[in-house]
Design an enzyme around this catalytic site. Structure first.
Site, PDB file in Angstrom:
ATOM      1  N   GLU A 292       9.480 -10.445  -7.875  1.00  0.00           N
ATOM      2  CA  GLU A 292      10.081 -10.303  -6.543  1.00  0.00           C
ATOM      3  C   GLU A 292       9.000 -10.351  -5.454  1.00  0.00           C
ATOM      4  O   GLU A 292       8.883  -9.447  -4.634  1.00  0.00           O
ATOM      5  CB  GLU A 292      10.922  -9.020  -6.466  1.00  0.00           C
ATOM      6  CG  GLU A 292      12.056  -9.026  -7.503  1.00  0.00           C
ATOM      7  CD  GLU A 292      12.964  -7.815  -7.480  1.00  0.00           C
ATOM      8  OE1 GLU A 292      12.517  -6.736  -7.043  1.00  0.00           O
ATOM      9  OE2 GLU A 292      14.125  -7.953  -7.908  1.00  0.00           O
TER      10      GLU A 292
ATOM     11  N   ASP B 254      19.222  -5.774 -14.502  1.00  0.00           N
ATOM     12  CA  ASP B 254      18.650  -4.839 -13.542  1.00  0.00           C
ATOM     13  C   ASP B 254      19.607  -3.667 -13.304  1.00  0.00           C
ATOM     14  O   ASP B 254      20.258  -3.612 -12.263  1.00  0.00           O
ATOM     15  CB  ASP B 254      18.389  -5.595 -12.221  1.00  0.00           C
ATOM     16  CG  ASP B 254      17.624  -4.767 -11.217  1.00  0.00           C
ATOM     17  OD1 ASP B 254      17.150  -3.677 -11.582  1.00  0.00           O
ATOM     18  OD2 ASP B 254      17.509  -5.203 -10.054  1.00  0.00           O
TER      19      ASP B 254
ATOM     20  N   GLU C 159      21.601   2.849  -7.864  1.00  0.00           N
ATOM     21  CA  GLU C 159      21.583   1.645  -7.020  1.00  0.00           C
ATOM     22  C   GLU C 159      22.855   0.808  -7.161  1.00  0.00           C
ATOM     23  O   GLU C 159      23.472   0.435  -6.164  1.00  0.00           O
ATOM     24  CB  GLU C 159      20.347   0.812  -7.383  1.00  0.00           C
ATOM     25  CG  GLU C 159      20.272  -0.474  -6.604  1.00  0.00           C
ATOM     26  CD  GLU C 159      19.005  -1.275  -6.907  1.00  0.00           C
ATOM     27  OE1 GLU C 159      18.168  -0.812  -7.693  1.00  0.00           O
ATOM     28  OE2 GLU C 159      18.872  -2.369  -6.338  1.00  0.00           O
TER      29      GLU C 159
HETATM   30  C1  GCV Z   1      11.513  -1.589  -6.320  1.00  0.00           C
HETATM   31  C2  GCV Z   1      15.721  -4.275  -8.000  1.00  0.00           C
HETATM   32  C3  GCV Z   1      15.845  -3.420  -6.771  1.00  0.00           C
HETATM   33  C4  GCV Z   1      14.543  -3.367  -6.005  1.00  0.00           C
HETATM   34  C5  GCV Z   1      13.442  -2.853  -6.946  1.00  0.00           C
HETATM   35  C6  GCV Z   1      13.377  -3.783  -8.156  1.00  0.00           C
HETATM   36  C7  GCV Z   1      12.369  -3.292  -9.188  1.00  0.00           C
HETATM   37  O1  GCV Z   1      15.546  -5.610  -7.645  1.00  0.00           O
HETATM   38  O2  GCV Z   1      16.886  -3.892  -5.963  1.00  0.00           O
HETATM   39  O3  GCV Z   1      14.715  -2.497  -4.914  1.00  0.00           O
HETATM   40  O4  GCV Z   1      12.211  -2.814  -6.281  1.00  0.00           O
HETATM   41  O5  GCV Z   1      14.645  -3.831  -8.779  1.00  0.00           O
HETATM   42  O6  GCV Z   1      12.793  -2.661 -10.147  1.00  0.00           O
HETATM   43  O7  GCV Z   1      11.191  -3.538  -9.028  1.00  0.00           O
END
Ligand code: GCV
Length: 612
Positions: free
Chosen positions: A238, A317, A345
Site C-alpha cells: 500500500e 484483509d 474495521e
Molecule cells: C495500516 C488495510 C487498512 C489500512 C491498514 C492496512 C494494513 O488496508 O485499511 O488502514 O494500514 O490494512 O494492515 O497495513
C-alpha cells in the site's frame, strides 16, 4: 464514574496503580492486596522461568509464586479465579506463545488509523502527550490478560514518527519505563527508507551504508531502552517503501534489519501484507488472495532466526469471513506470527456488537496453534473513557490475551468469564443472556452483511455500511464480478488456482461444492443465483433468508439489551450503539437483497418486501 473505575474486566480494582512501583512483583502485591477476597501474597520463585507461575494454597489463602513477570500473571489469574468463582489453576503455568503483541496504528498527530475508541492514548500534536495514570491502567489491562509487547505507532509510518527512534528516544524511554512494571516491552514501527531522511542516498538493503545506519540506530535505541523488543515493518505494501525498489527480496530486506537488532537480542517483525493495490479491475488473471503466498512461500528458510513474519489470519484483509491464509502452511522453516484485528474495521467499527471468540475458535480448527510461533493483534484501544468505544469491544482484547496465552477452543468459557468479571452485579439469568447474545453476535453480523464469503461489500470510503458495488471497479483487487447469471470468483483449479496453495486436505475441502462450507461458497466458487444449496434452497433465496434473519436477530438483540439492567454509563453507551446497529442492519438487509434481486430477477419465496 472515574476512568480508573471503568476498567472492563477489572472493576474490582478501585485504586489506580501508584507511580512508584518498579517491578512486576510489586504490582502483583498491590493488586492482590486490594482485589483478593482471601489472604494472598506474591513471591518470586528462584530459578523459575521469567513468565511462569503457580498458585500454591496456604492456609485460608494463596501464595502466587512466579518468575519476574510470571508472578504478575499469576496474581491476575488468581484474582480472575476468585472473582469468577472458578477453581484456581493448579500446576506450573507458562504461556504457549512467548511473544504476545498488540499493534497500535496510532499516528503522532493523535489520530488512530482504523481507531474507533477515540484518539491516541499517548500521541498528540506530533509528540507524546499522555496521562501516566491512564497508561498504567492500560498496562494493567495488558498484564491481566497476559500481553507482553506493545507496538505504539502505526505501521504506516508518517512523519514525525521516525523521530521516535531518533531525537525522541528519551521520551520513548520514559514511556517504556511506565509499562515495564506491567511486563510490557515496547516495539516501534519503522520506515524501510528511514536512512534516506538522514542523508544516506539509498535504502538498498544490500548497501553497506544502509546496514551501518541501522546498526548505529539499533545501538542507540537499545542503549536507551535495554529491554526494547524490536522493530515492526510494513514494506512494499500500500505504497510503503521496501526492498522491491532495489530488486531485492523481502528476506534480504528483513535480514538486513534483523542483523542490526540481533546483537541486542531484538526481534524484527516483518508483515506479509503484500499485494497489488493498483490492479486494473478488468484484469481477471490477478487474484489478490494469491499474493502473500506467492511472495513469501519461495522465501521459506531464507529469513534470519530473529525475524518473525507476521501474516494476517486470512488472505484478504480482516473480512467478516475468510478462509485461513494458506501462507501459514507453506513456511515450516520460518517463524510466523498470526495477525488478528481487534479494531473492528470491517466488522462494525465498535458500533455493531461483534465478539471475536467464535471466529478464533473456528480459526484454531483450521490452524493448529503450533503452526505459528507468535501472535499479534491490531489494537482496538483509544482515549474514550472506557478505552474501547463500545463497552463490549473490551471482550475482544481480553479474549485475545486469553487465546494468546493458551490457544484452545473455548469461546463459551472466555465470554462467560468476561461477562462475569465485567458485570459482577448482574443477576445470573441476565449474565447468561448477555453471554449468549455476545456468542451469537458475529453470526448475526455475518447474516446481514456480505453473504457467503463474498467480502468487500462495505463502503470504500470508511469501511462501514453496505455498498455492494463500492469496491467493484476499484484498484484494490476486491471483486465479486456479479452479472445477471452468476456471482463470485472461481478460485479452484479451473479458475484462478488459489485453492491449490493449501495442503491437499484443505484444498479438496474448499474446491468441492459438496464439502466447501456454505459460509465460504462464494469465496471459492462462481455460482448462478439459482444454484441449489445442500438444504434445497436456491443461492439467492439463501441470501434473502439470511438477510431477513440477520435483521430480525439484531432487533431481538436490541430488545434483550433494553431489558438488561447494565450499570450506567455502559447501559446508555450500549443502547445508543445498538440503536445505530439496528438502523444499519436494516440498511444492509435492504441494499444487499435488492442488489441480488436486480441481478437475479428472483422474487422472495416468502413474499417479503424487497425494494426495487
Ligand atoms: C495500516 C488495510 C487498512 C489500512 C491498514 C492496512 C494494513 O488496508 O485499511 O488502514 O494500514 O490494512 O494492515 O497495513
Amino acid at each position: 464514574m472515574s476512568e480508573t473505575q471503568r476498567l472492563s474486566w477489572l472493576p474490582f480494582l478501585k485504586q489506580p496503580v501508584p507511580a512508584g512501583l518498579r517491578e512486576p512483583v510489586q504490582v502483583a502485591a498491590f493488586e492482590l492486596a486490594q482485589g483478593a477476597s482471601c489472604p494472598a501474597r506474591a513471591e518470586i520463585g528462584p530459578g523459575m522461568e521469567d513468565e511462569a507461575w503457580e498458585l500454591l494454597p496456604e492456609g485460608e489463602g494463596w501464595i502466587v509464586r512466579g518468575g519476574r513477570r510470571g508472578v504478575l500473571y499469576g496474581a491476575y489469574a488468581l484474582l480472575e479465579a476468585l472473582h469468577t468463582g472458578r477453581k484456581p489453576w493448579s500446576g506450573l503455568q507458562k504461556p504457549f506463545y512467548a511473544d504476545r503483541m498488540l499493534n497500535c496504528w496510532d499516528n503522532m498527530d493523535g489520530s488512530v488509523e482504523r481507531g474507533y475508541a477515540g484518539r491516541s492514548l499517548w500521541f498528540e500534536n506530533g509528540g507524546f502527550a499522555y496521562d501516566p495514570k491512564r497508561i498504567r491502567q492500560m498496562g494493567r489491562l495488558f498484564a491481566s490478560c497476559g500481553l507482553n509487547v506493545l507496538c505504539l505507532n502505526n505501521v504506516n509510518v508518517h512523519w514525525p514518527a521516525q523521530r521516535l527512534i531518533a531525537d525522541m528516544l528519551p521520551k520513548l524511554a520514559e514511556f517504556a519505563a511506565i509499562l515495564r512494571p506491567f511486563g510490557v516491552r515496547l516495539m516501534t514501527s519503522v520506515d524501510f527508507s528511514q536512512p534516506m531522511r538522514d542523508g544516506v542516498p539509498t535504502a538498498d538493503p544490500l548497501d553497506s551504508r544502509v546496514q551501518d545506519w541501522w546498526n548505529v540506530c539499533a545501538d542507540r535505541v537499545w542503549a536507551a531502552i535495554p529491554d526494547f523488543f524490536g522493530f515492526l515493518v510494513k514494506a512494499d505494501s500500500e505504497h510503503r517503501p521496501g526492498p522491491f525498489t532495489y530488486g531485492r527480496t523481502h528476506a534480504e530486506g528483513a535480514n538486513m534489519l534483523a542483523r542490526a537488532v540481533a546483537p541486542h537480542g531484538g526481534k524484527l517483525v516483518w508483515r506479509a501484507f503484500v499485494y497489488n493495490c493498483q490492479q486494473d479491475w478488468r484484469d481477471t488473471k490477478t487474484d489478490r488472495p494469491c499474493a502473500a503466498y506467492e511472495t513469501y512461500a519461495p522465501l521459506d528458510g531464507q529469513f534470519d532466526g530473529n525475524v518473525i513474519l507476521q501474516v494476517k489470519n486470512g488472505p484478504f484483509d480482516f473480512q467478516v469471513r475468510e478462509p485461513v491464509s494458506p501462507t501459514f502452511f507453506a513456511m515450516p522453516r520460518t517463524d510466523l506470527a498470526l495477525e488478528l484485528q481487534l479494531a473492528q474495521e470491517y466488522t462494525g467499527q465498535q458500533i455493531d456488537i461483534y465478539a471475536m471468540p467464535p471466529m478464533w475458535d473456528e480459526l484454531l480448527q483450521d490452524l493448529p496453534p503450533q503452526t505459528v510461533k507468535a501472535v499479534a493483534a491490531v489494537s482496538n484501544l483509544g482515549r474514550d473513557a472506557n478505552f474501547f468505544g463500545h463497552p463490549f469491544a473490551a471482550l475482544n482484547l481480553f479474549a485475545f490475551g486469553e487465546y494468546a496465552w493458551y490457544p484452545c477452543v473455548r469461546r463459551e468459557q472466555i465470554v462467560r468469564d468476561w461477562v462475569r468479571l465485567t458485570y459482577p452485579d448482574l443477576p445470573d439469568g441476565d449474565r447468561a443472556a448477555l453471554a449468549a447474545l455476545l456468542l451469537d453476535s458475529r453470526h448475526v453480523y455475518e447474516l446481514y452483511t456480505a453473504p457467503l464469503g463474498l467480502c468487500w461489500m462495505v463502503s470504500p470510503n470508511n469501511h462501514y455500511g453496505p455498498s455492494p458495488d463500492g469496491y467493484e471497479y476499484q484498484a484494490w483487487g476486491t471483486y465479486h464480478r456479479a452479472d445477471r447469471s452468476a456471482i463470485g470468483i472461481d478460485r479452484t483449479g479451473g479458475g484462478t488456482g488459489y485453492a491449490a496453495q493449501y495442503p491437499d486436505a484443505l484444498r479438496a475441502r474448499y474446491e468441492s461444492l459438496d464439502t466447501c462450507p456454505d459460509e465460504l461458497l462464494l469465496f471459492f466458487h462462481r455460482l448462478p443465483y439459482d444454484y441449489v444449496m445442500r438444504d434445497g434452497r436456491t443461492l439467492v433465496q439463501r441470501v434473502y433468508d439470511d438477510h431477513f434473519e440477520g435483521l430480525a436477530r439484531t432487533e431481538a438483540m436490541a430488545e434483550t439489551l433494553e431489558a438488561l439492567p447494565l450499570p450506567s454509563p455502559d447501559r446508555e453507551e450500549v443502547l445508543e450503539r445498538i440503536g445505530r446497529q439496528r438502523t444499519d442492519a436494516r440498511e444492509w438487509c435492504d441494499i444487499i437483497n435488492s442488489f441480488f434481486r436486480r441481478f437475479s430477477g428472483a422474487e422472495d419465496a416468502h413474499g417479503r418486501r424487497i425494494y426495487p
